[in-house]
Design a protein around this motif. Structure first.
Motif, PDB file in Angstrom:
ATOM      1  N   THR A  67       0.858  -1.180   0.000  1.00 53.10           N
ATOM      2  CA  THR A  67       0.000   0.000   0.000  1.00 53.10           C
ATOM      3  C   THR A  67       0.899   1.236   0.000  1.00 53.10           C
ATOM      4  O   THR A  67       2.123   1.138   0.144  1.00 53.10           O
ATOM      5  CB  THR A  67      -0.885   0.027   1.258  1.00 53.10           C
ATOM      6  N   GLU A  68       0.305   2.394  -0.115  1.00 55.78           N
ATOM      7  CA  GLU A  68       1.081   3.635  -0.033  1.00 55.78           C
ATOM      8  C   GLU A  68       1.818   3.706   1.309  1.00 55.78           C
ATOM      9  O   GLU A  68       3.000   4.046   1.366  1.00 55.78           O
ATOM     10  CB  GLU A  68       0.175   4.858  -0.225  1.00 55.78           C
ATOM     11  N   ALA A  69       1.117   3.362   2.394  1.00 51.58           N
ATOM     12  CA  ALA A  69       1.744   3.357   3.720  1.00 51.58           C
ATOM     13  C   ALA A  69       2.899   2.364   3.768  1.00 51.58           C
ATOM     14  O   ALA A  69       3.944   2.640   4.366  1.00 51.58           O
ATOM     15  CB  ALA A  69       0.713   3.024   4.798  1.00 51.58           C
ATOM     16  N   GLY A  70       2.739   1.217   3.135  1.00 52.82           N
ATOM     17  CA  GLY A  70       3.795   0.215   3.091  1.00 52.82           C
ATOM     18  C   GLY A  70       4.999   0.699   2.312  1.00 52.82           C
ATOM     19  O   GLY A  70       6.148   0.484   2.726  1.00 52.82           O
ATOM     20  N   ARG A  71       4.754   1.350   1.182  1.00 54.78           N
ATOM     21  CA  ARG A  71       5.872   1.874   0.391  1.00 54.78           C
ATOM     22  C   ARG A  71       6.616   2.966   1.169  1.00 54.78           C
ATOM     23  O   ARG A  71       7.852   3.010   1.163  1.00 54.78           O
ATOM     24  CB  ARG A  71       5.383   2.403  -0.959  1.00 54.78           C
ATOM     25  N   LEU A  72       5.871   3.824   1.859  1.00 52.10           N
ATOM     26  CA  LEU A  72       6.510   4.888   2.651  1.00 52.10           C
ATOM     27  C   LEU A  72       7.329   4.310   3.796  1.00 52.10           C
ATOM     28  O   LEU A  72       8.452   4.761   4.057  1.00 52.10           O
ATOM     29  CB  LEU A  72       5.456   5.855   3.191  1.00 52.10           C
ATOM     30  N   LEU A  73       6.791   3.303   4.484  1.00 56.48           N
ATOM     31  CA  LEU A  73       7.527   2.672   5.571  1.00 56.48           C
ATOM     32  C   LEU A  73       8.783   1.986   5.041  1.00 56.48           C
ATOM     33  O   LEU A  73       9.864   2.096   5.630  1.00 56.48           O
ATOM     34  CB  LEU A  73       6.644   1.676   6.324  1.00 56.48           C
ATOM     35  N   HIS A  74       8.652   1.299   3.925  1.00 58.76           N
ATOM     36  CA  HIS A  74       9.815   0.640   3.314  1.00 58.76           C
ATOM     37  C   HIS A  74      10.892   1.681   2.983  1.00 58.76           C
ATOM     38  O   HIS A  74      12.086   1.441   3.219  1.00 58.76           O
ATOM     39  CB  HIS A  74       9.392  -0.125   2.058  1.00 58.76           C
ATOM     40  N   GLU A  75      10.498   2.825   2.457  1.00 62.16           N
ATOM     41  CA  GLU A  75      11.472   3.878   2.143  1.00 62.16           C
ATOM     42  C   GLU A  75      12.147   4.391   3.412  1.00 62.16           C
ATOM     43  O   GLU A  75      13.355   4.663   3.409  1.00 62.16           O
ATOM     44  CB  GLU A  75      10.801   5.037   1.384  1.00 62.16           C
ATOM     45  N   ARG A  76      11.398   4.516   4.516  1.00 65.87           N
ATOM     46  CA  ARG A  76      11.988   4.946   5.795  1.00 65.87           C
ATOM     47  C   ARG A  76      13.002   3.923   6.289  1.00 65.87           C
ATOM     48  O   ARG A  76      14.085   4.283   6.752  1.00 65.87           O
ATOM     49  CB  ARG A  76      10.915   5.166   6.866  1.00 65.87           C
ATOM     50  N   VAL A  77      12.655   2.639   6.197  1.00 66.55           N
ATOM     51  CA  VAL A  77      13.572   1.581   6.631  1.00 66.55           C
ATOM     52  C   VAL A  77      14.842   1.616   5.780  1.00 66.55           C
ATOM     53  O   VAL A  77      15.957   1.530   6.306  1.00 66.55           O
ATOM     54  CB  VAL A  77      12.894   0.193   6.578  1.00 66.55           C
ATOM     55  N   LYS A  78      14.696   1.782   4.469  1.00 64.16           N
ATOM     56  CA  LYS A  78      15.875   1.868   3.596  1.00 64.16           C
ATOM     57  C   LYS A  78      16.747   3.057   3.982  1.00 64.16           C
ATOM     58  O   LYS A  78      17.972   2.945   4.040  1.00 64.16           O
ATOM     59  CB  LYS A  78      15.454   1.995   2.127  1.00 64.16           C
ATOM     60  N   LEU A  79      16.110   4.194   4.273  1.00 59.88           N
ATOM     61  CA  LEU A  79      16.858   5.389   4.669  1.00 59.88           C
ATOM     62  C   LEU A  79      17.582   5.163   5.991  1.00 59.88           C
ATOM     63  O   LEU A  79      18.760   5.520   6.136  1.00 59.88           O
ATOM     64  CB  LEU A  79      15.926   6.594   4.767  1.00 59.88           C
ATOM     65  N   LEU A  80      16.908   4.539   6.961  1.00 66.64           N
ATOM     66  CA  LEU A  80      17.549   4.234   8.245  1.00 66.64           C
ATOM     67  C   LEU A  80      18.760   3.336   8.043  1.00 66.64           C
ATOM     68  O   LEU A  80      19.817   3.542   8.661  1.00 66.64           O
ATOM     69  CB  LEU A  80      16.557   3.562   9.190  1.00 66.64           C
ATOM     70  N   ARG A  81      18.628   2.349   7.192  1.00 66.23           N
ATOM     71  CA  ARG A  81      19.735   1.429   6.928  1.00 66.23           C
ATOM     72  C   ARG A  81      20.889   2.146   6.234  1.00 66.23           C
ATOM     73  O   ARG A  81      22.057   1.931   6.563  1.00 66.23           O
ATOM     74  CB  ARG A  81      19.255   0.243   6.095  1.00 66.23           C
ATOM     75  N   THR A  82      20.572   3.007   5.289  1.00 66.50           N
ATOM     76  CA  THR A  82      21.601   3.773   4.589  1.00 66.50           C
ATOM     77  C   THR A  82      22.323   4.699   5.558  1.00 66.50           C
ATOM     78  O   THR A  82      23.562   4.787   5.547  1.00 66.50           O
ATOM     79  CB  THR A  82      20.972   4.577   3.436  1.00 66.50           C
ATOM     80  N   GLU A  83      21.562   5.375   6.415  1.00 60.28           N
ATOM     81  CA  GLU A  83      22.170   6.266   7.405  1.00 60.28           C
ATOM     82  C   GLU A  83      23.028   5.484   8.392  1.00 60.28           C
ATOM     83  O   GLU A  83      24.095   5.960   8.806  1.00 60.28           O
ATOM     84  CB  GLU A  83      21.087   7.054   8.145  1.00 60.28           C
ATOM     85  N   ALA A  84      22.576   4.291   8.787  1.00 62.92           N
ATOM     86  CA  ALA A  84      23.353   3.466   9.713  1.00 62.92           C
ATOM     87  C   ALA A  84      24.695   3.093   9.099  1.00 62.92           C
ATOM     88  O   ALA A  84      25.744   3.181   9.750  1.00 62.92           O
ATOM     89  CB  ALA A  84      22.564   2.213  10.096  1.00 62.92           C
ATOM     90  N   ILE A  85      24.675   2.686   7.832  1.00 64.67           N
ATOM     91  CA  ILE A  85      25.928   2.331   7.163  1.00 64.67           C
ATOM     92  C   ILE A  85      26.829   3.558   7.043  1.00 64.67           C
ATOM     93  O   ILE A  85      28.032   3.491   7.324  1.00 64.67           O
ATOM     94  CB  ILE A  85      25.656   1.706   5.781  1.00 64.67           C
ATOM     95  N   GLY A  86      26.262   4.676   6.636  1.00 66.65           N
ATOM     96  CA  GLY A  86      27.054   5.901   6.507  1.00 66.65           C
ATOM     97  C   GLY A  86      27.686   6.311   7.831  1.00 66.65           C
ATOM     98  O   GLY A  86      28.876   6.669   7.878  1.00 66.65           O
TER      99      GLY A  86
END
Length: 145
Positions: A93-112
């Motif tokens: 859903t739209e909410a699912g896509r937004l949450l997935h994008e947040r998780v990806k961003l958190l993971r990217t920030e964690a690696i950085g």
């Protein structure tokens, strides 16, 4: 060919990295498995349940639980498969896509953030190894296809 001890060490490091990255999703209220399934659906969906189980490597009972929870959270929706109305497809859903994008961003920030904490030459060696690691991922995927 590399010796067994070195290969085991590589496997352990990859597993540890995956585990630590998966833990970033728990801050968003998802288990690592739920985050992984949501990510796969958001990236590749809509998907049939059989295909999803194969891609994620989950047994049907576990997949049913995860899909049920993600549906309950309104992160995915179940729809009849237009090719086979007896089968179900799942889609983010739209909410699912937004949450997935947040998780990806958190993971990217964690690696950085972690790359910033280690010596610059080590961080650069990791970055330089990306093409080889991508080849390894493709080879692993090909052996399981």
């Amino acid at each position: 060919m590399t010796d067994t001890e070195t290969l085991s060490k590589l496997r352990r490091v990859i597993t540890k990295l995956a585990r630590e990255l998966n833990a970033t999703a728990t801050g968003e209220g998802l288990t690592p498995t739920q985050a992984s399934v949501l990510g796969l659906i958001a990236f590749r969906g809509p998907l049939g349940l059989t295909e999803l189980a194969q891609l994620e490597g989950l047994n049907p009972t576990m997949l049913s639980r995860v899909v049920g929870k993600l549906t309950e959270l309104e992160l995915i929706q179940r729809d009849p498969n237009p090719d086979d109305l007896r089968a179900i497809r799942v889609e983010a859903t739209e909410a699912g896509r937004l949450l997935h994008e947040r998780v990806k961003l958190l993971r990217t920030e964690a690696i950085g953030g972690c790359l910033d904490q280690i010596p610059e030459e080590s961080a650069q060696r990791i970055i330089d190894a990306l093409p080889a690691l991508e080849e390894l991922a493709r080879a692993l995927r090909a052996t399981h296809s």
